[in-house]
Design a protein around this motif. Structure first.
Motif, PDB file in Angstrom:
ATOM      1  N   GLY A  48       0.807  -1.214   0.000  1.00 34.40           N
ATOM      2  CA  GLY A  48       0.000   0.000   0.000  1.00 34.40           C
ATOM      3  C   GLY A  48       0.839   1.262   0.000  1.00 34.40           C
ATOM      4  N   THR A  49       2.104   1.149   0.370  1.00 40.30           N
ATOM      5  CA  THR A  49       2.992   2.314   0.307  1.00 40.30           C
ATOM      6  C   THR A  49       3.858   2.278  -0.950  1.00 40.30           C
ATOM      7  OG1 THR A  49       4.706   1.224   1.622  1.00 40.30           O
ATOM      8  CG2 THR A  49       3.124   2.586   2.810  1.00 40.30           C
ATOM      9  N   LEU A  50       4.059   1.100  -1.530  1.00 36.48           N
ATOM     10  CA  LEU A  50       4.901   0.999  -2.716  1.00 36.48           C
ATOM     11  C   LEU A  50       4.275   1.708  -3.914  1.00 36.48           C
ATOM     12  CD1 LEU A  50       7.343  -0.025  -4.271  1.00 36.48           C
ATOM     13  CD2 LEU A  50       6.049  -2.122  -4.739  1.00 36.48           C
ATOM     14  N   TYR A  51       3.016   1.422  -4.203  1.00 34.98           N
ATOM     15  CA  TYR A  51       2.409   1.966  -5.411  1.00 34.98           C
ATOM     16  C   TYR A  51       2.255   3.486  -5.370  1.00 34.98           C
ATOM     17  CZ  TYR A  51       2.156  -2.732  -7.056  1.00 34.98           C
ATOM     18  OH  TYR A  51       2.508  -3.976  -7.479  1.00 34.98           O
ATOM     19  N   PRO A  52       1.897   4.097  -4.237  1.00 36.92           N
ATOM     20  CA  PRO A  52       1.925   5.569  -4.194  1.00 36.92           C
ATOM     21  C   PRO A  52       3.340   6.124  -4.396  1.00 36.92           C
ATOM     22  CG  PRO A  52       0.557   4.731  -2.421  1.00 36.92           C
ATOM     23  CD  PRO A  52       1.238   3.545  -3.060  1.00 36.92           C
ATOM     24  N   ALA A  53       4.355   5.424  -3.884  1.00 37.95           N
ATOM     25  CA  ALA A  53       5.743   5.855  -4.073  1.00 37.95           C
ATOM     26  C   ALA A  53       6.128   5.763  -5.548  1.00 37.95           C
ATOM     27  CB  ALA A  53       6.690   5.021  -3.217  1.00 37.95           C
ATOM     28  N   LEU A  54       5.717   4.694  -6.214  1.00 34.81           N
ATOM     29  CA  LEU A  54       5.988   4.550  -7.647  1.00 34.81           C
ATOM     30  C   LEU A  54       5.301   5.659  -8.437  1.00 34.81           C
ATOM     31  CD1 LEU A  54       5.665   0.677  -8.026  1.00 34.81           C
ATOM     32  CD2 LEU A  54       7.767   2.026  -8.235  1.00 34.81           C
ATOM     33  N   LEU A  55       4.062   5.956  -8.081  1.00 36.74           N
ATOM     34  CA  LEU A  55       3.324   7.017  -8.762  1.00 36.74           C
ATOM     35  C   LEU A  55       4.022   8.362  -8.564  1.00 36.74           C
ATOM     36  CD1 LEU A  55       0.854   8.012 -10.336  1.00 36.74           C
ATOM     37  CD2 LEU A  55      -0.347   8.198  -8.142  1.00 36.74           C
ATOM     38  N   ARG A  56       4.459   8.650  -7.340  1.00 36.13           N
ATOM     39  CA  ARG A  56       5.149   9.907  -7.046  1.00 36.13           C
ATOM     40  C   ARG A  56       6.456  10.004  -7.841  1.00 36.13           C
ATOM     41  NH1 ARG A  56       8.978  10.782  -3.712  1.00 36.13           N
ATOM     42  NH2 ARG A  56       8.580   8.983  -2.415  1.00 36.13           N
ATOM     43  N   LEU A  57       7.242   8.908  -7.855  1.00 35.60           N
ATOM     44  CA  LEU A  57       8.501   8.901  -8.606  1.00 35.60           C
ATOM     45  C   LEU A  57       8.248   9.088 -10.104  1.00 35.60           C
ATOM     46  CD1 LEU A  57      10.393   6.056  -6.723  1.00 35.60           C
ATOM     47  CD2 LEU A  57      11.069   8.475  -6.826  1.00 35.60           C
ATOM     48  N   GLU A  58       7.165   8.520 -10.586  1.00 40.24           N
ATOM     49  CA  GLU A  58       6.832   8.677 -12.005  1.00 40.24           C
ATOM     50  C   GLU A  58       6.413  10.126 -12.300  1.00 40.24           C
ATOM     51  OE1 GLU A  58       4.461   6.300 -15.510  1.00 40.24           O
ATOM     52  OE2 GLU A  58       3.788   6.018 -13.450  1.00 40.24           O
ATOM     53  N   GLN A  59       5.622  10.712 -11.420  1.00 42.80           N
ATOM     54  CA  GLN A  59       5.199  12.100 -11.603  1.00 42.80           C
ATOM     55  C   GLN A  59       6.384  13.061 -11.537  1.00 42.80           C
ATOM     56  OE1 GLN A  59       2.189  12.376  -8.548  1.00 42.80           O
ATOM     57  NE2 GLN A  59       0.553  11.807  -9.965  1.00 42.80           N
ATOM     58  N   GLU A  60       7.391  12.719 -10.739  1.00 47.78           N
ATOM     59  CA  GLU A  60       8.596  13.538 -10.629  1.00 47.78           C
ATOM     60  C   GLU A  60       9.549  13.321 -11.809  1.00 47.78           C
ATOM     61  OE1 GLU A  60      10.274  12.416  -6.870  1.00 47.78           O
ATOM     62  OE2 GLU A  60       8.763  13.507  -5.723  1.00 47.78           O
ATOM     63  N   GLY A  61       9.282  12.316 -12.635  1.00 51.60           N
ATOM     64  CA  GLY A  61      10.128  12.036 -13.786  1.00 51.60           C
ATOM     65  C   GLY A  61      11.327  11.145 -13.489  1.00 51.60           C
ATOM     66  N   ALA A  62      11.380  10.577 -12.276  1.00 51.36           N
ATOM     67  CA  ALA A  62      12.508   9.725 -11.895  1.00 51.36           C
ATOM     68  C   ALA A  62      12.405   8.331 -12.504  1.00 51.36           C
ATOM     69  CB  ALA A  62      12.611   9.623 -10.375  1.00 51.36           C
ATOM     70  N   ILE A  63      11.168   7.896 -12.747  1.00 49.40           N
ATOM     71  CA  ILE A  63      10.947   6.596 -13.379  1.00 49.40           C
ATOM     72  C   ILE A  63       9.900   6.766 -14.482  1.00 49.40           C
ATOM     73  CG2 ILE A  63      11.573   5.231 -11.338  1.00 49.40           C
ATOM     74  CD1 ILE A  63       8.600   4.773 -10.796  1.00 49.40           C
ATOM     75  N   ALA A  64       9.925   5.837 -15.406  1.00 49.86           N
ATOM     76  CA  ALA A  64       8.929   5.789 -16.475  1.00 49.86           C
ATOM     77  C   ALA A  64       8.259   4.425 -16.410  1.00 49.86           C
ATOM     78  CB  ALA A  64       9.599   5.989 -17.826  1.00 49.86           C
ATOM     79  N   SER A  65       7.048   4.334 -16.949  1.00 50.36           N
ATOM     80  CA  SER A  65       6.350   3.053 -16.914  1.00 50.36           C
ATOM     81  C   SER A  65       5.761   2.724 -18.279  1.00 50.36           C
ATOM     82  CB  SER A  65       5.234   3.077 -15.872  1.00 50.36           C
ATOM     83  OG  SER A  65       4.210   3.972 -16.268  1.00 50.36           O
ATOM     84  N   GLU A  66       5.586   1.442 -18.489  1.00 50.74           N
ATOM     85  CA  GLU A  66       4.881   0.969 -19.679  1.00 50.74           C
ATOM     86  C   GLU A  66       4.261  -0.378 -19.352  1.00 50.74           C
ATOM     87  OE1 GLU A  66       7.416   0.535 -23.054  1.00 50.74           O
ATOM     88  OE2 GLU A  66       8.800  -0.796 -22.049  1.00 50.74           O
ATOM     89  N   TRP A  67       3.151  -0.655 -20.013  1.00 51.52           N
ATOM     90  CA  TRP A  67       2.450  -1.906 -19.771  1.00 51.52           C
ATOM     91  C   TRP A  67       3.131  -3.043 -20.512  1.00 51.52           C
ATOM     92  CZ3 TRP A  67      -1.021  -2.446 -16.062  1.00 51.52           C
ATOM     93  CH2 TRP A  67      -1.642  -1.300 -15.569  1.00 51.52           C
ATOM     94  N   GLY A  68       3.139  -4.211 -19.878  1.00 50.85           N
ATOM     95  CA  GLY A  68       3.711  -5.401 -20.485  1.00 50.85           C
ATOM     96  C   GLY A  68       3.135  -6.642 -19.846  1.00 50.85           C
ATOM     97  N   GLN A  69       3.732  -7.796 -20.163  1.00 48.01           N
ATOM     98  CA  GLN A  69       3.278  -9.082 -19.623  1.00 48.01           C
ATOM     99  C   GLN A  69       4.227  -9.534 -18.521  1.00 48.01           C
ATOM    100  OE1 GLN A  69       0.517 -10.391 -20.206  1.00 48.01           O
ATOM    101  NE2 GLN A  69      -0.100 -10.129 -22.308  1.00 48.01           N
ATOM    102  N   SER A  70       3.652  -9.939 -17.395  1.00 49.16           N
ATOM    103  CA  SER A  70       4.460 -10.466 -16.297  1.00 49.16           C
ATOM    104  C   SER A  70       4.846 -11.905 -16.602  1.00 49.16           C
ATOM    105  CB  SER A  70       3.682 -10.384 -14.985  1.00 49.16           C
ATOM    106  OG  SER A  70       2.590 -11.285 -15.009  1.00 49.16           O
ATOM    107  N   GLU A  71       5.625 -12.482 -15.691  1.00 52.13           N
ATOM    108  CA  GLU A  71       6.093 -13.862 -15.876  1.00 52.13           C
ATOM    109  C   GLU A  71       4.934 -14.855 -15.967  1.00 52.13           C
ATOM    110  OE1 GLU A  71       6.965 -12.064 -12.951  1.00 52.13           O
ATOM    111  OE2 GLU A  71       8.598 -11.133 -14.061  1.00 52.13           O
ATOM    112  N   ASN A  72       3.813 -14.522 -15.308  1.00 50.95           N
ATOM    113  CA  ASN A  72       2.659 -15.436 -15.344  1.00 50.95           C
ATOM    114  C   ASN A  72       1.590 -14.954 -16.334  1.00 50.95           C
ATOM    115  OD1 ASN A  72       1.781 -13.257 -13.922  1.00 50.95           O
ATOM    116  ND2 ASN A  72       1.252 -14.367 -12.060  1.00 50.95           N
TER     117      ASN A  72
END
Length: 114
Positions: A48-72
Motif C-alpha cells: 500500500g505504500t509501494l504503489y503511491p511511491a511509484l506514482l510519485r517517482l513517475e510524476q517527478e520524472g525519476a521513473i517511467a512506466s509501460e504496460w507489459g506481460q508479467s512472468e505469469n
C-alpha cells in the motif's frame, strides 16, 4: 527468524531507484520482492505504500512506466529508471551516506570528545 521490520521512512524511494538501477525494468511486485530479498527477508514492504511511491517517482520524472506481460502472463506495469532518476539516485545516495555517517558518530565510542 524474528519479525520483519517495516521499510524506514524516507528510504523507500532510494531502495526503488537502486533496485531499478541494478535490475532494470520491473513491475511493482518484482520491485517489492527484490527489496525484501536484498534485505535478507528482514524488511517487510507494505504494498500500500509501494504503489503511491511509484506514482510519485513517475510524476517527478525519476521513473517511467509501460504496460507489459508479467512472468505469469498477466498484464503489469513495468517501471524503469530515467536519466533524471539516475541523478536523483546519486543525490539520495550521497544524502543517505552523510546521514548514516552522522549517526555512526553517535554510536561509535570516541576517544577524543572534542
Amino acid at each position: 527468524m524474528g519479525d520483519k521490520t517495516d521499510v524506514w521512512q524516507g528510504t523507500l524511494a532510494l531502495m526503488v531507484l537502486k533496485t531499478l538501477e541494478s535490475m532494470g525494468s520491473l513491475h511493482g511486485y518484482g520491485i517489492a520482492r527484490r527489496i525484501e530479498q536484498t534485505s535478507g527477508e528482514l524488511l517487510s514492504l507494505n504494498y500500500g505504500t509501494l504503489y503511491p511511491a511509484l506514482l510519485r517517482l513517475e510524476q517527478e520524472g525519476a521513473i517511467a512506466s509501460e504496460w507489459g506481460q508479467s512472468e505469469n502472463n498477466r498484464r503489469a506495469k513495468f517501471y524503469s529508471l530515467t536519466r533524471s532518476g539516475r541523478r536523483l539516485l546519486e543525490k539520495e545516495t550521497r544524502s543517505w551516506e552523510q546521514t548514516t555517517a552522522i549517526v555512526a558518530r553517535f554510536l561509535a565510542p570516541s576517544e577524543d570528545p572534542s
